[in-house]
Motif scaffolding. Sequence first.
Motif, PDB file in Angstrom:
ATOM      1  N   SER A   1      13.551  -9.246 130.669  1.00 56.86           N
ATOM      2  CA  SER A   1      12.881 -10.327 129.938  1.00 56.86           C
ATOM      3  C   SER A   1      13.759 -10.823 128.803  1.00 56.86           C
ATOM      4  CB  SER A   1      11.560  -9.833 129.337  1.00 56.86           C
ATOM      5  OG  SER A   1      10.634  -9.565 130.354  1.00 56.86           O
TER       6      SER A   1
ATOM      7  N   SER B   1      16.593 -12.827 130.048  1.00 59.71           N
ATOM      8  CA  SER B   1      16.181 -14.115 130.596  1.00 59.71           C
ATOM      9  C   SER B   1      15.914 -15.124 129.498  1.00 59.71           C
ATOM     10  CB  SER B   1      14.931 -13.921 131.445  1.00 59.71           C
ATOM     11  OG  SER B   1      14.411 -15.161 131.838  1.00 59.71           O
ATOM     12  N   ASN B   2      15.213 -14.715 128.456  1.00 53.06           N
ATOM     13  CA  ASN B   2      14.896 -15.619 127.350  1.00 53.06           C
ATOM     14  C   ASN B   2      14.520 -14.790 126.121  1.00 53.06           C
ATOM     15  OD1 ASN B   2      13.893 -17.452 125.529  1.00 53.06           O
ATOM     16  ND2 ASN B   2      12.691 -18.595 127.014  1.00 53.06           N
TER      17      ASN B   2
ATOM     18  N   ASP C   1      14.073 -15.431 122.996  1.00 54.23           N
ATOM     19  CA  ASP C   1      13.045 -15.965 122.101  1.00 54.23           C
ATOM     20  C   ASP C   1      11.651 -15.751 122.675  1.00 54.23           C
ATOM     21  OD1 ASP C   1      14.916 -16.861 120.273  1.00 54.23           O
ATOM     22  OD2 ASP C   1      15.195 -18.749 121.344  1.00 54.23           O
ATOM     23  N   ALA C   2      11.511 -16.061 123.963  1.00 53.67           N
ATOM     24  CA  ALA C   2      10.202 -15.889 124.589  1.00 53.67           C
ATOM     25  C   ALA C   2       9.816 -14.420 124.632  1.00 53.67           C
ATOM     26  CB  ALA C   2      10.208 -16.476 126.005  1.00 53.67           C
ATOM     27  N   ALA C   3      10.810 -13.534 124.831  1.00 55.40           N
ATOM     28  CA  ALA C   3      10.516 -12.100 124.863  1.00 55.40           C
ATOM     29  C   ALA C   3       9.983 -11.651 123.506  1.00 55.40           C
ATOM     30  CB  ALA C   3      11.778 -11.318 125.231  1.00 55.40           C
TER      31      ALA C   3
ATOM     32  N   PHE D   1       8.579 -13.492 121.336  1.00 50.72           N
ATOM     33  CA  PHE D   1       7.290 -14.147 121.133  1.00 50.72           C
ATOM     34  C   PHE D   1       6.182 -13.492 121.946  1.00 50.72           C
ATOM     35  CE2 PHE D   1       5.462 -18.140 119.504  1.00 50.72           C
ATOM     36  CZ  PHE D   1       6.236 -18.218 118.376  1.00 50.72           C
ATOM     37  N   SER D   2       6.552 -12.716 122.947  1.00 54.86           N
ATOM     38  CA  SER D   2       5.547 -12.012 123.738  1.00 54.86           C
ATOM     39  C   SER D   2       5.274 -10.631 123.179  1.00 54.86           C
ATOM     40  CB  SER D   2       6.016 -11.878 125.190  1.00 54.86           C
ATOM     41  OG  SER D   2       6.222 -13.138 125.741  1.00 54.86           O
TER      42      SER D   2
ATOM     43  N   LEU E   1      -0.744 -16.413 121.414  1.00 53.93           N
ATOM     44  CA  LEU E   1      -0.079 -17.537 120.769  1.00 53.93           C
ATOM     45  C   LEU E   1       0.555 -18.437 121.813  1.00 53.93           C
ATOM     46  CD1 LEU E   1       0.809 -18.694 118.066  1.00 53.93           C
ATOM     47  CD2 LEU E   1       2.639 -17.021 117.994  1.00 53.93           C
TER      48      LEU E   1
ATOM     49  N   THR F   1       2.484 -21.993 122.311  1.00 58.52           N
ATOM     50  CA  THR F   1       3.105 -23.087 121.569  1.00 58.52           C
ATOM     51  C   THR F   1       3.475 -24.216 122.516  1.00 58.52           C
ATOM     52  OG1 THR F   1       5.455 -22.616 121.832  1.00 58.52           O
ATOM     53  CG2 THR F   1       4.244 -21.303 120.203  1.00 58.52           C
TER      54      THR F   1
ATOM     55  N   ARG G   1       9.178 -24.053 126.948  1.00 54.40           N
ATOM     56  CA  ARG G   1      10.442 -23.722 127.616  1.00 54.40           C
ATOM     57  C   ARG G   1      11.254 -22.734 126.795  1.00 54.40           C
ATOM     58  NH1 ARG G   1      11.277 -27.078 131.888  1.00 54.40           N
ATOM     59  NH2 ARG G   1      13.456 -26.516 132.075  1.00 54.40           N
ATOM     60  N   ARG G   2      11.169 -22.834 125.472  1.00 51.97           N
ATOM     61  CA  ARG G   2      11.960 -21.936 124.636  1.00 51.97           C
ATOM     62  C   ARG G   2      11.191 -20.673 124.295  1.00 51.97           C
ATOM     63  NH1 ARG G   2      13.760 -20.820 119.486  1.00 51.97           N
ATOM     64  NH2 ARG G   2      12.223 -22.070 118.390  1.00 51.97           N
ATOM     65  N   LEU G   3       9.914 -20.813 123.933  1.00 46.96           N
ATOM     66  CA  LEU G   3       9.174 -19.674 123.408  1.00 46.96           C
ATOM     67  C   LEU G   3       8.131 -19.120 124.365  1.00 46.96           C
ATOM     68  CD1 LEU G   3       8.626 -20.911 119.752  1.00 46.96           C
ATOM     69  CD2 LEU G   3      10.351 -19.341 120.606  1.00 46.96           C
ATOM     70  N   GLY G   4       7.849 -19.854 125.419  1.00 43.02           N
ATOM     71  CA  GLY G   4       6.743 -19.414 126.254  1.00 43.02           C
ATOM     72  C   GLY G   4       7.146 -18.719 127.544  1.00 43.02           C
ATOM     73  N   LEU G   5       8.238 -19.161 128.147  1.00 42.29           N
ATOM     74  CA  LEU G   5       8.495 -18.742 129.524  1.00 42.29           C
ATOM     75  C   LEU G   5       9.896 -18.211 129.738  1.00 42.29           C
ATOM     76  CD1 LEU G   5       6.959 -21.830 131.326  1.00 42.29           C
ATOM     77  CD2 LEU G   5       6.049 -19.523 131.384  1.00 42.29           C
ATOM     78  N   MET G   6      10.011 -17.367 130.771  1.00 39.90           N
ATOM     79  CA  MET G   6      11.314 -17.043 131.331  1.00 39.90           C
ATOM     80  C   MET G   6      11.474 -17.974 132.519  1.00 39.90           C
ATOM     81  SD  MET G   6      11.083 -12.902 131.264  1.00 39.90           S
ATOM     82  CE  MET G   6       9.565 -12.808 132.224  1.00 39.90           C
TER      83      MET G   6
END
Lengths: 350, 510
Positions: free
Chosen positions: A218, A221-222, A224-226, A228-229, B342, B344, B348-353
Amino acid sequence: MTSSTTDAPRPDVEPAAGATTNGGGPLGVVKRAFGMESASVLVATVALILVIGAIHPDFLDPRQLRDVLQQSVYVAILAAGVAFLLAMREIDLSVGAIFGLTLICSAILMRDGWNPWVAVVAGVVLGALLGLANALIVQVFRIPAIVATLATLSMFRGLSLALSNGQQVVGLPLDHAFFDIFGGRVLGIPVSVLVLVVVAIVLTFVLRTTPFGYRIRSIGSNPDAAAFSGISVARVRIQALMLMGGLAGLAGMLGLAFFGSGDPNIGSGFELLAIAAAVIGGTQLRGGSATVVGAMLGAVLLSVVTSGLVYFNIPVNWSSFATGAVILIAVGIDSLLRRRREARAAAAGL
Amino acid sequence: MFALEAQHVRKTYGGVTALADAGLRVRPGTVHALLGENGAGKSTLVKIITGAVRPDAGVLRLEGSDVSFSDTADAARHGVAVVSQELSLFPDLDVLSNMFPMREPRRGPFVDRRRMAALARPILDQLGLRVSLKDRVGDLSLAQRQLLEVAKALVTDPRVLILDEPTSALDSKTAEVLLDILRVLRDRQVAVVFVSHILEEVMALCDEVTILRDGRTVLDAAPLAGLTIPKIVESMLGERHAELAETRPEATVDLSGTVGAPDGSGVLRVQDVSVEDRLEGVSLTAAPGEVVGMAGVAGAGHQVVLELVAGLRQPSSGQVLLPDGSPAPKGLRAAIARGVALVTGDRRRLGLMLDKPIWDNAGQVRSVALARDGLLVRKGALRRRAGEHAGRVNLRTSSLDKSAGLLSGGNQQKVVLMKWLQTQPSVLLLDDPTRGVDIGAKAEMHGLVRSVAEAGAVVLLCSTDLDELATLCDRVFVLHHGRVCAELAGETLRQHEILAAMNTGSVATA
């Protein structure tokens, strides 16, 4: 896509949709165990062995192949750890130095009369602690792991030389069971290779079925999103670098069992081989995915290349160049094939 | 004579009309406000003027002669410059290098620093920017960097300068600086277009106003002198919006059992909370089943409230009580473990891989981050649960193996919602959740948000979309300079009141 009330949930989103891709039968199991990415490196390795064998049949001698495998074990274990790190967009350049330092330290402890089993456990623990040191440096000074481990690469290597006075560490209790077992063979297969297989199974399991493995991917992959999760990137980084250090320590112990002495320069350059092996194996530098088996097969491929070149009377001063060229060809072909596959998948809407 | 004239500009994207009949006429030596609600077409019009987008129809004139730009560089050559507030400076280079990106004067193969300095110095002096040309830009203050941004645009000696949407409300000091800059620009006979949604600033800074609504110019180059904020709001929203929203979104699906039921009152309480420089004595409550909105111009503090609840920020006084009755924890991780979710707009940046399949994304919080499934994460279980939730939120996809990046914006946001619903949240925080999704998907999202509330969660929504606030929320708190200036509900919960309160800090008595 106009209104939520008119469209019923489409049947194809139901859970059953997933069952088809898991595949059944023995072929499916093999495919899953090796994964798509590692299948291509396996094919490449076998092809290369056959090509060399066709020209120089001596190469296909089981003993020769066994030696090739035996020599690849250390880089293979390091490469598996590096694959984990690459999957979370991290890297550790000190793995070869940790390998060497743990080997030297355990050798010195054994020479000084420690029980070899205790010294071996100490070696693995030392590896994990060196990994922890890397992680803490990254964390406290807020510097990228590539910079931190470039520094510790020198420090750890320097410690090996300092502790051993630059001399081979000899006078180990070679008749002890540790050397018999881990330096020996079972049913003709080197025990270190069996250890490698166990490590491959365990790490693949960790990567694919534990929260830790999912977190690694995770983050890669991203990031920031990780975060944020609710994934703690710092904590996972510490765990991953410690795992890496522990694996390097384990490789060091296998090396000690095989060589029966401690060379302070052993493992120099292993870090780059391990990274190359992981990449050849199909782990991408941009993170998000990894294949343990692929990384290990990548190390075997490198070992085949180095051993095979010996048969071709390549002047010794050209062997480094030849190794590099083969790596480039392997990675290049793999990348082109992968891109084609991805383009096809995208066209199919997957 | 106008410096810039755009007339009868039309632009459609796919089937969606962004501009129906828009115009803008700007006189040299004036500061011209370009106003409009979200989606009114401001940014499309700016993109057309700066050559980033080609119009379907319409005329563009610079000082009376027809022009047509092939790209932004072409527009720049014709004297149209843009200062975007997303600063586009290179922090590691010095002031002088930053003023001539890609167009340094040269002497042979070498950059001619002496000539650059001769060109740059007078402009910096005129703007009152007292820095050395050799200062590293990263070391300058934010205000200085904003000035440098303007200086950089002035080096090209533009005839039209567009100041695009300040991202946050200016404090009084920066506003003064901006006033000074505008004075300089007026003296230089530059035509300035000031794009903003902060009406107070517009009132203080501008000479004339053009207002867009639904892609049309509804107020064309009107002198600001005769206008008031309520009148501007009236033009921006038009008549039809003055009525109470008739179509309130209803809960569309049954999500009972997907939200957590914590011990305690279940009510989220923000009690007399202050955060230095951001919030002052803010109190509000949100009960289960309610959708509570928070509105404000950028920087008014409404988003700070979300950050407080999510544990991303700590109050300097007062307290935030989660539905379980205890204070909001420190750190996002702890807040998530306590049932905060949360979502937002920046999915694309903060929500998903984006490169991972739907089922993997959906399990990211519950099974991966929180490890609620125990020591093992089973792909089969992730898929099964993702399948269940996909059915509930009506996710449209051919397969759960599809990468999240290949889904439409609306479906992507549903995946984000799926991953949070798996944690059985008791508080759902939404920050501009429907940014950039099409109208159909937006309506669906609204239905889902209501469903989450209906199922018993506390829902707190920040949005830049007035329509969303007015129709989706039961109550809306409006923040102004870090204070709650209005609580709107029922009769008074209309776009007019929200927008007026956001901009004036008091409820209009209309």
